[in-house]
Design a protein around this motif. Sequence first.
Motif, PDB file in Angstrom:
ATOM      1  N   TRP A   1     120.889  45.649-102.812  1.00  0.00           N
ATOM      2  CA  TRP A   1     121.051  44.417-102.069  1.00  0.00           C
ATOM      3  C   TRP A   1     119.913  43.525-102.075  1.00  0.00           C
ATOM      4  O   TRP A   1     119.117  44.480-101.780  1.00  0.00           O
ATOM      5  CB  TRP A   1     122.260  44.555-100.737  1.00  0.00           C
ATOM      6  CG  TRP A   1     123.528  44.720-101.903  1.00  0.00           C
ATOM      7  CD1 TRP A   1     124.602  44.608-102.238  1.00  0.00           C
ATOM      8  CD2 TRP A   1     124.325  47.039-101.206  1.00  0.00           C
ATOM      9  NE1 TRP A   1     125.594  45.023-102.320  1.00  0.00           N
ATOM     10  CE2 TRP A   1     125.533  45.714-101.546  1.00  0.00           C
ATOM     11  CE3 TRP A   1     123.676  47.159-100.330  1.00  0.00           C
ATOM     12  CZ2 TRP A   1     125.957  46.687-101.644  1.00  0.00           C
ATOM     13  CZ3 TRP A   1     124.289  48.231-100.666  1.00  0.00           C
ATOM     14  CH2 TRP A   1     125.682  48.506-100.945  1.00  0.00           C
TER      15      TRP A   1
ATOM     16  N   ILE B   1     131.051  48.908 -96.471  1.00  0.00           N
ATOM     17  CA  ILE B   1     130.875  48.222 -97.863  1.00  0.00           C
ATOM     18  C   ILE B   1     131.499  49.406 -99.144  1.00  0.00           C
ATOM     19  O   ILE B   1     131.307  50.944 -99.009  1.00  0.00           O
ATOM     20  CB  ILE B   1     130.097  48.152 -98.608  1.00  0.00           C
ATOM     21  CG1 ILE B   1     129.367  46.695 -97.681  1.00  0.00           C
ATOM     22  CG2 ILE B   1     129.581  47.386 -99.642  1.00  0.00           C
ATOM     23  CD1 ILE B   1     127.592  46.959 -97.844  1.00  0.00           C
TER      24      ILE B   1
ATOM     25  N   SER C   1     135.781  50.150-101.783  1.00  0.00           N
ATOM     26  CA  SER C   1     136.565  49.683-101.385  1.00  0.00           C
ATOM     27  C   SER C   1     138.199  51.338-101.780  1.00  0.00           C
ATOM     28  O   SER C   1     139.537  51.186-102.241  1.00  0.00           O
ATOM     29  CB  SER C   1     137.938  49.129-102.670  1.00  0.00           C
ATOM     30  OG  SER C   1     137.616  48.957-103.676  1.00  0.00           O
TER      31      SER C   1
ATOM     32  N   GLN D   1     135.259  44.713 -99.477  1.00  0.00           N
ATOM     33  CA  GLN D   1     135.525  44.729-101.027  1.00  0.00           C
ATOM     34  C   GLN D   1     134.917  43.586-102.133  1.00  0.00           C
ATOM     35  O   GLN D   1     135.767  42.633-101.494  1.00  0.00           O
ATOM     36  CB  GLN D   1     136.933  45.538-101.170  1.00  0.00           C
ATOM     37  CG  GLN D   1     138.009  44.574-101.134  1.00  0.00           C
ATOM     38  CD  GLN D   1     138.940  45.027-100.705  1.00  0.00           C
ATOM     39  OE1 GLN D   1     139.636  46.271-100.501  1.00  0.00           O
ATOM     40  NE2 GLN D   1     140.347  44.001-101.008  1.00  0.00           N
ATOM     41  N   ARG D   2     134.806  43.999-103.327  1.00  0.00           N
ATOM     42  CA  ARG D   2     134.265  43.020-104.769  1.00  0.00           C
ATOM     43  C   ARG D   2     136.065  42.887-104.885  1.00  0.00           C
ATOM     44  O   ARG D   2     135.861  41.505-105.670  1.00  0.00           O
ATOM     45  CB  ARG D   2     133.288  43.415-105.255  1.00  0.00           C
ATOM     46  CG  ARG D   2     132.001  43.790-104.993  1.00  0.00           C
ATOM     47  CD  ARG D   2     130.647  43.992-105.988  1.00  0.00           C
ATOM     48  NE  ARG D   2     131.420  45.248-106.469  1.00  0.00           N
ATOM     49  CZ  ARG D   2     131.043  45.574-107.413  1.00  0.00           C
ATOM     50  NH1 ARG D   2     130.436  45.189-108.233  1.00  0.00           N
ATOM     51  NH2 ARG D   2     131.284  46.742-108.485  1.00  0.00           N
ATOM     52  N   SER D   3     136.205  43.891-105.304  1.00  0.00           N
ATOM     53  CA  SER D   3     137.807  43.593-105.835  1.00  0.00           C
ATOM     54  C   SER D   3     138.915  44.955-105.260  1.00  0.00           C
ATOM     55  O   SER D   3     138.546  46.037-104.657  1.00  0.00           O
ATOM     56  CB  SER D   3     138.406  44.068-106.825  1.00  0.00           C
ATOM     57  OG  SER D   3     137.122  45.149-107.459  1.00  0.00           O
TER      58      SER D   3
ATOM     59  N   THR E   1     137.804  40.388 -98.752  1.00  0.00           N
ATOM     60  CA  THR E   1     137.066  40.151-100.700  1.00  0.00           C
ATOM     61  C   THR E   1     136.265  39.016-100.623  1.00  0.00           C
ATOM     62  O   THR E   1     136.217  37.614-100.976  1.00  0.00           O
ATOM     63  CB  THR E   1     139.043  40.580-100.850  1.00  0.00           C
ATOM     64  OG1 THR E   1     139.501  41.599-100.736  1.00  0.00           O
ATOM     65  CG2 THR E   1     138.455  40.760-102.944  1.00  0.00           C
ATOM     66  N   ASP E   2     135.182  39.782-101.451  1.00  0.00           N
ATOM     67  CA  ASP E   2     133.743  38.932-101.347  1.00  0.00           C
ATOM     68  C   ASP E   2     132.436  40.069-101.621  1.00  0.00           C
ATOM     69  O   ASP E   2     132.995  41.196-102.298  1.00  0.00           O
ATOM     70  CB  ASP E   2     133.723  37.922-100.464  1.00  0.00           C
ATOM     71  CG  ASP E   2     133.149  36.602-100.104  1.00  0.00           C
ATOM     72  OD1 ASP E   2     132.670  36.402-101.398  1.00  0.00           O
ATOM     73  OD2 ASP E   2     133.038  35.911 -99.625  1.00  0.00           O
ATOM     74  N   THR E   3     131.745  38.850-102.432  1.00  0.00           N
ATOM     75  CA  THR E   3     130.506  40.122-103.083  1.00  0.00           C
ATOM     76  C   THR E   3     129.549  39.922-102.223  1.00  0.00           C
ATOM     77  O   THR E   3     128.912  38.580-101.231  1.00  0.00           O
ATOM     78  CB  THR E   3     130.109  39.278-104.337  1.00  0.00           C
ATOM     79  OG1 THR E   3     130.354  38.059-104.221  1.00  0.00           O
ATOM     80  CG2 THR E   3     130.819  40.123-105.249  1.00  0.00           C
TER      81      THR E   3
ATOM     82  N   THR F   1     125.780  38.282-101.210  1.00  0.00           N
ATOM     83  CA  THR F   1     124.556  37.737-101.414  1.00  0.00           C
ATOM     84  C   THR F   1     123.015  38.154-101.082  1.00  0.00           C
ATOM     85  O   THR F   1     122.453  38.400-101.683  1.00  0.00           O
ATOM     86  CB  THR F   1     124.477  36.430-101.362  1.00  0.00           C
ATOM     87  OG1 THR F   1     126.339  35.001-101.273  1.00  0.00           O
ATOM     88  CG2 THR F   1     123.412  35.579-101.971  1.00  0.00           C
TER      89      THR F   1
ATOM     90  N   LEU G   1     127.988  36.221 -97.212  1.00  0.00           N
ATOM     91  CA  LEU G   1     128.636  36.350 -98.394  1.00  0.00           C
ATOM     92  C   LEU G   1     128.272  35.119 -99.696  1.00  0.00           C
ATOM     93  O   LEU G   1     127.804  34.225 -99.128  1.00  0.00           O
ATOM     94  CB  LEU G   1     130.068  36.864 -98.144  1.00  0.00           C
ATOM     95  CG  LEU G   1     130.471  37.646 -97.097  1.00  0.00           C
ATOM     96  CD1 LEU G   1     131.478  38.110 -96.571  1.00  0.00           C
ATOM     97  CD2 LEU G   1     129.674  39.207 -97.974  1.00  0.00           C
TER      98      LEU G   1
ATOM     99  N   THR H   1     129.793  53.215-101.500  1.00  0.00           N
ATOM    100  CA  THR H   1     130.026  52.788-102.830  1.00  0.00           C
ATOM    101  C   THR H   1     129.536  53.729-103.755  1.00  0.00           C
ATOM    102  O   THR H   1     129.885  53.229-104.730  1.00  0.00           O
ATOM    103  CB  THR H   1     128.695  52.300-102.323  1.00  0.00           C
ATOM    104  OG1 THR H   1     127.531  52.059-102.223  1.00  0.00           O
ATOM    105  CG2 THR H   1     129.099  50.594-102.103  1.00  0.00           C
TER     106      THR H   1
END
Length: 523
Positions: free
Chosen positions: A154, A184, A186, A208-210, A316-318, A320, A329, A344
């Motif tokens: 990151w 971080i 899911s 979570q990304r998804s 639910t996001d990513t 940055t 995010l 992760t």
Amino acid sequence: MATAPSHYDVIIVGAGLSGIDAAYRLQTECPRKSYAILEARGAIGGTWDLFRYPGIRSDSDMYTLGFPFRPWTGDKAIADGGSIRSYVEDTAREFGIDHRIRFDTRVVRASWSTDSAIWTLDIEESGRRTTLTCRFLYMGSGYYDYAAGFTPEWQDVDAFQGKVVHPQHWPADLETAGQRIVVIGSGATAVTLVPALAETAAHVTMLQRSPTYIVSRPSQDGFAQAVQKALPPSLAGRATRWKSILLGIATYSFARRKPATVKAAILRNVAAQLPEGYEIARDFEPRYAPWDQRICLVPDADLFHALKSGRAEIVTDTITRFTPTGLALASGREIAADIVVTATGLVLKLFGGVELVVDGRAVDPAERMAYKGMMLSDVPNLVLAFGYTNASWTLKCDLSARYACRLLNHMDREGVTTCTPRRDWAVAREPMLGFTSGYVTRATAILPQQGATAPWRVHQNYLLDLAALSAAPLDDGVMAFTRPGEAVADAAPAERLKPAVAFAIGVGVVGGLALLFRGRPKG
């Protein structure tokens, strides 16, 4: 103090669930064989000794994760990590297995010689380099890297003024009470950590990304409680174990045949646990079908209780970038944090990182095929304990240990010293694991392949494996049995491989049940 032997009939690598299981099977089914367990760490338990993060628990029921020869009798089907660790330690002590363990002994290299039919192991034992030899090698070292988990890269992590920790190496002195924590991930680790941390933290965010499929189930098994009252302990344990096995096979098979139906049922269950109006699709509806990745179990809806209480949330996001005070995010939101937990994922590592060499040539597992999901093509006298992706780890590992004992006893009866599954080059290759989880896709380059047909097909089905490993003929035309220095013949042509009549009769019932429950994904 007596000097430890330098040669054994069998060496087991790893003193976790699969290693202790294999030791018990050797003691009871091959009592004349000498063996030792080599454990790189200083304690029994493997995964359940290494992982110490808050709330750690099993993600399978203990009636199938536990040993079939010493049934789990605890109150909870979904047990905490400390209880599992004690259970493994108590089992080793009860059967005298603990005296066969050489702790702080890491295997660096294992070299096979066809001329002598011997494995030579280069080891580091308590800081000293030495060698051991054995006739047969059983790898019960798990499937991931104990040194470190997976952490993505990151931007600006160093700018963050709080603490960043990975669950695989949780600091014993980490103070989480009253802290703002972002987890971080899911998967199973994240959904375990969030409710545990939320009990004392100021606030916990699961970022979570998804989404992942999440199913709530009671931590106690009503069937187990009922049969424990009605039946003797041994019968109650077997009844509960088989109930869990058959129910697991049936539900998995139904999910693969009817993914839309199962997905809808899972989401209805989630909606029933959360306030009306919650955006279920955003946080709980994955883009893949059920069991394309492992489904997360939460006991007694603890995750949902934490969400409803306001002590925790899912975002639910990513990411940055990291900021000095938290995470920025892609949506423009910034989450404040004192602690960031990177749940992760794992890094897969076969054989515990041991370098395998056969007659001077290094073995690349990715170039090999998995024979019955537990041996490598053209690698002699070696069994790998590798559990199921859709059921308890120990189910398959126990079958593998029993199969290894069958092999050893057969070799003694026939006067041979080497067993080698010979690859059939006519069989098409496929990925060993049909999972899309990140830790699996990242490990494609190191995993062996499976074949399109038996015995190279890796079943994710206990009943099929029970038939294939417990009763099928050992001399199947693929497995080559030889004496020291004797050349290994090529695999027999497929048309010569005919099942024995006795085998067909003996496993007909089991095979029929397996086919009944066997599901195939559509598309």
